[in-house]
Design an enzyme around this catalytic site. Sequence first.
Site, PDB file in Angstrom:
ATOM      1  N   LYS A  74      46.505  43.563 -18.678  1.00 46.16           N
ATOM      2  CA  LYS A  74      47.782  43.285 -19.354  1.00 46.16           C
ATOM      3  C   LYS A  74      47.892  44.257 -20.522  1.00 46.16           C
ATOM      4  O   LYS A  74      46.879  44.717 -21.046  1.00 46.16           O
ATOM      5  CB  LYS A  74      47.783  41.842 -19.893  1.00 46.16           C
ATOM      6  CG  LYS A  74      49.160  41.290 -20.145  1.00 46.16           C
ATOM      7  CD  LYS A  74      49.724  40.628 -18.908  1.00 46.16           C
ATOM      8  CE  LYS A  74      51.154  40.178 -19.129  1.00 46.16           C
ATOM      9  NZ  LYS A  74      51.629  39.316 -18.038  1.00 46.16           N
ATOM     10  N   ASP A 105      56.938  42.358 -18.171  1.00 46.16           N
ATOM     11  CA  ASP A 105      56.674  41.014 -18.718  1.00 46.16           C
ATOM     12  C   ASP A 105      57.761  40.833 -19.771  1.00 46.16           C
ATOM     13  O   ASP A 105      58.816  41.488 -19.683  1.00 46.16           O
ATOM     14  CB  ASP A 105      55.244  40.946 -19.312  1.00 46.16           C
ATOM     15  CG  ASP A 105      54.829  39.532 -19.713  1.00 46.16           C
ATOM     16  OD1 ASP A 105      54.492  38.734 -18.823  1.00 46.16           O
ATOM     17  OD2 ASP A 105      54.877  39.190 -20.915  1.00 46.16           O
TER      18      ASP A 105
HETATM   19  N1  LIG Z   1      58.409  38.907 -15.339  1.00 46.22           N
HETATM   20  C1  LIG Z   1      57.467  38.477 -14.513  1.00 46.22           C
HETATM   21  O1  LIG Z   1      57.403  38.893 -13.351  1.00 46.22           O
HETATM   22  C2  LIG Z   1      56.478  37.477 -14.955  1.00 46.22           C
HETATM   23  C3  LIG Z   1      56.587  36.829 -16.165  1.00 46.22           C
HETATM   24  N2  LIG Z   1      55.741  35.817 -16.469  1.00 46.22           N
HETATM   25  C4  LIG Z   1      55.853  35.090 -17.724  1.00 46.22           C
HETATM   26  O2  LIG Z   1      57.116  34.443 -17.770  1.00 46.22           O
HETATM   27  C5  LIG Z   1      57.562  34.307 -19.133  1.00 46.22           C
HETATM   28  C6  LIG Z   1      58.945  34.917 -19.277  1.00 46.22           C
HETATM   29  O3  LIG Z   1      58.886  36.282 -18.921  1.00 46.22           O
HETATM   30  P1  LIG Z   1      60.174  37.108 -18.499  1.00 46.22           P
HETATM   31  O4  LIG Z   1      61.225  36.190 -18.002  1.00 46.22           O
HETATM   32  O5  LIG Z   1      59.699  38.217 -17.646  1.00 46.22           O
HETATM   33  O6  LIG Z   1      60.611  37.740 -19.879  1.00 46.22           O
HETATM   34  P2  LIG Z   1      62.085  38.103 -20.409  1.00 46.22           P
HETATM   35  O7  LIG Z   1      61.863  39.024 -21.538  1.00 46.22           O
HETATM   36  O8  LIG Z   1      62.934  38.513 -19.289  1.00 46.22           O
HETATM   37  O9  LIG Z   1      62.613  36.697 -20.941  1.00 46.22           O
HETATM   38  C7  LIG Z   1      61.896  35.960 -21.875  1.00 46.22           C
HETATM   39  C8  LIG Z   1      62.676  34.720 -22.220  1.00 46.22           C
HETATM   40  O10 LIG Z   1      61.848  33.871 -23.019  1.00 46.22           O
HETATM   41  C9  LIG Z   1      62.427  33.721 -24.325  1.00 46.22           C
HETATM   42  N3  LIG Z   1      61.383  33.799 -25.341  1.00 46.22           N
HETATM   43  C10 LIG Z   1      60.502  34.806 -25.523  1.00 46.22           C
HETATM   44  N4  LIG Z   1      59.709  34.548 -26.577  1.00 46.22           N
HETATM   45  C11 LIG Z   1      60.102  33.353 -27.038  1.00 46.22           C
HETATM   46  C12 LIG Z   1      59.670  32.549 -28.105  1.00 46.22           C
HETATM   47  N5  LIG Z   1      58.655  32.917 -28.913  1.00 46.22           N
HETATM   48  N6  LIG Z   1      60.309  31.351 -28.290  1.00 46.22           N
HETATM   49  C13 LIG Z   1      61.334  30.966 -27.482  1.00 46.22           C
HETATM   50  N7  LIG Z   1      61.783  31.714 -26.468  1.00 46.22           N
HETATM   51  C14 LIG Z   1      61.184  32.880 -26.246  1.00 46.22           C
HETATM   52  C15 LIG Z   1      63.358  34.908 -24.473  1.00 46.22           C
HETATM   53  O11 LIG Z   1      64.320  34.628 -25.478  1.00 46.22           O
HETATM   54  P3  LIG Z   1      64.769  35.806 -26.498  1.00 46.22           P
HETATM   55  O12 LIG Z   1      65.539  36.764 -25.640  1.00 46.22           O
HETATM   56  O13 LIG Z   1      65.532  35.133 -27.542  1.00 46.22           O
HETATM   57  O14 LIG Z   1      63.483  36.423 -27.007  1.00 46.22           O
HETATM   58  C16 LIG Z   1      63.906  35.012 -23.064  1.00 46.22           C
HETATM   59  O15 LIG Z   1      64.877  34.048 -22.812  1.00 46.22           O
HETATM   60  C17 LIG Z   1      56.459  34.943 -19.964  1.00 46.22           C
HETATM   61  O16 LIG Z   1      55.522  33.957 -20.318  1.00 46.22           O
HETATM   62  C18 LIG Z   1      55.806  35.915 -18.994  1.00 46.22           C
HETATM   63  O17 LIG Z   1      54.481  36.222 -19.362  1.00 46.22           O
HETATM   64  C19 LIG Z   1      54.775  35.390 -15.591  1.00 46.22           C
HETATM   65  C20 LIG Z   1      54.610  35.991 -14.392  1.00 46.22           C
HETATM   66  C21 LIG Z   1      55.379  37.161 -14.015  1.00 46.22           C
HETATM   67  O1  LIG Z   2      53.758  42.153 -11.467  1.00 43.44           O
HETATM   68  C1  LIG Z   2      52.787  42.344 -12.170  1.00 43.44           C
HETATM   69  O2  LIG Z   2      51.960  43.241 -12.002  1.00 43.44           O
HETATM   70  C2  LIG Z   2      52.485  41.504 -13.369  1.00 43.44           C
HETATM   71  C3  LIG Z   2      53.236  40.242 -13.515  1.00 43.44           C
HETATM   72  C4  LIG Z   2      52.714  39.582 -14.740  1.00 43.44           C
HETATM   73  O3  LIG Z   2      52.655  40.196 -15.780  1.00 43.44           O
HETATM   74  C5  LIG Z   2      52.205  38.228 -14.680  1.00 43.44           C
HETATM   75  O4  LIG Z   2      51.914  37.755 -13.583  1.00 43.44           O
HETATM   76  O5  LIG Z   2      52.049  37.607 -15.744  1.00 43.44           O
END
Ligand SMILES: NC(=O)C1=CN([C@@H]2O[C@H](COP(=O)(O)OP(=O)(O)OC[C@H]3O[C@@H](n4cnc5c(N)ncnc54)[C@H](OP(=O)(O)O)[C@@H]3O)[C@@H](O)[C@H]2O)C=CC1
Ligand SMILES: O=C(O)CCC(=O)C(=O)O
Length: 447
Positions: free
Chosen positions: A126, A166
């Site tokens: 990561k 992420d």
């Molecule tokens: N993208 C992926 O493929 C994967 C993502 N994840 C996990 O999923 C989660 C979301 O990721 P993803 O959707 O990609 O990210 P994005 O940046 O697309 O979206 C993040 C969302 O979470 C909110 N957020 C972030 N930080 C905070 C905080 N401290 N308090 C409240 N809300 C918060 C953001 O709001 P704001 O815009 O206001 O910051 C936004 O709505 C994370 O935990 C990530 O590690 C897990 C597996 C794979």
């Molecule tokens: O697609 C990837 O390689 C990573 C996705 C990721 O960051 C996660 O699973 O938390």
Amino acid sequence: MKNNIDAFLDLVKERNGHEPEFLQAVEEVAETVIPYIVKHDIYYGKNILLRMVEPERLISFRISWVDDQGEIQVNRGYRVQMNSAIGPYKGGLRFHPTVNASILKFLAFEQVFKNSLTTLPMGGGKGGSDFDPKGKSDNEIMRFCHAFMSELFRHIGPNTDVPAGDIGVGGREIGFLFGMYKKLRNEFTGVLTGKGMSWGGSLIRPEATGYGTVYFAEKMLSTKGDDLKNKNVVVSGSGNVAQFAVEKSLQLGAKVLTMSDSSGYIYDVDGIDTEKLAHVMELKNVKRARISEYLKKYPNAEFVEGKTPWGVKCDIALPCATQNELNENDANTLLGNGCICVSEGANMPSTKDAITAFHKAKILFAPGKASNAGGVATSGLEMTQNSLRFNWTREEVDNKLKEIMSNIHDSCIEYGKDEDGYIDYVKGANIAGFVKVADAMLAQGIV
Ligand SMILES: NC(=O)C1=CN([C@@H]2O[C@H](COP(=O)(O)OP(=O)(O)OC[C@H]3O[C@@H](n4cnc5c(N)ncnc54)[C@H](OP(=O)(O)O)[C@@H]3O)[C@@H](O)[C@H]2O)C=CC1
Ligand SMILES: O=C(O)CCC(=O)C(=O)O
């Protein structure tokens, strides 16, 4: 047993005492995996878990870039290469002001288990930066991404380490990062996943984490002869994972009541339907606006400032925003309101006490390393397609994603079923993820 766990955790705390998120992730794994190790001679006495909590490599670097005002900005970049026993390091990049070594080590550690669960040959890593993309112009984002990659490129490669998105890193950022990698290396390879469809991306990768989280919820419900139809669903976040968790929930017949961002949540009592979701996508992915703007178009909805959505009565909760966004009080509120299923889309969104409350109530609870593994699994499928120099159809990738989520569910049952029949998905995911990596580490010797 307690002595073994305590002694291990004391050692990890001694070395990482200032890293609370990392310690939290390790503690959860240790409590479920150490009892398994103690009962299995092939793993006992080999310090496998102690080796797994130490990153194989942690790279930290300076990123200097110039903002639109001509000012020189300095950020800190990282890549945590946690474990490569079963494949090249694989895991996302996070751009958020809270990013530090503790957060990235927790994410990299979880990633090792998650990637192992997918059954694909991917190690865990990561990375990211304390850079805040909010309020930055596209040109600033491009200059930052180029500066970030001008150092990262020497540490990654399609057979070494394959980053992805992420929080704060989506298709736009992956494009800029890929452009600079290609220029510096003078090669077109699958070094990043989440790429655009015309330059090596995979269909379904944008949808995969959210879809997978809901597929996993559906599998859990099926163990009770139930499904998502007509269920009330509460979702946190409004980014990539949340958007597609909402889309799949709607496709499977559920009603979605909330979405959120760091400023608060919207509660739409009429339900966020596909048209409203398209508006959220426009707000978030194009206008990069706050979720409260939703009310301008849909004034029937409510915006609750500064709060998480866990007080809204629901059957199913999908935390899809960030770590530790759902605490013990939230868990008790959800349980009091009749919630029967929690499937984590985010990484470690529930605190340890919240998980204990879910387990005590014996509801269906899936930890992110199992339920959100569809994202990285589809990244693995993107890597395969890049190696084959071939693209699968949307349906082919979606079917593979469903199959992988179903296999992860089976692994959780295999290793997590308690004597009374309750499925402890945390225990199941941790042990199943551990076994494959541990076997590979044993086979490769002490390296
Ligand atoms: N993208 C992926 O493929 C994967 C993502 N994840 C996990 O999923 C989660 C979301 O990721 P993803 O959707 O990609 O990210 P994005 O940046 O697309 O979206 C993040 C969302 O979470 C909110 N957020 C972030 N930080 C905070 C905080 N401290 N308090 C409240 N809300 C918060 C953001 O709001 P704001 O815009 O206001 O910051 C936004 O709505 C994370 O935990 C990530 O590690 C897990 C597996 C794979
Ligand atoms: O697609 C990837 O390689 C990573 C996705 C990721 O960051 C996660 O699973 O938390």
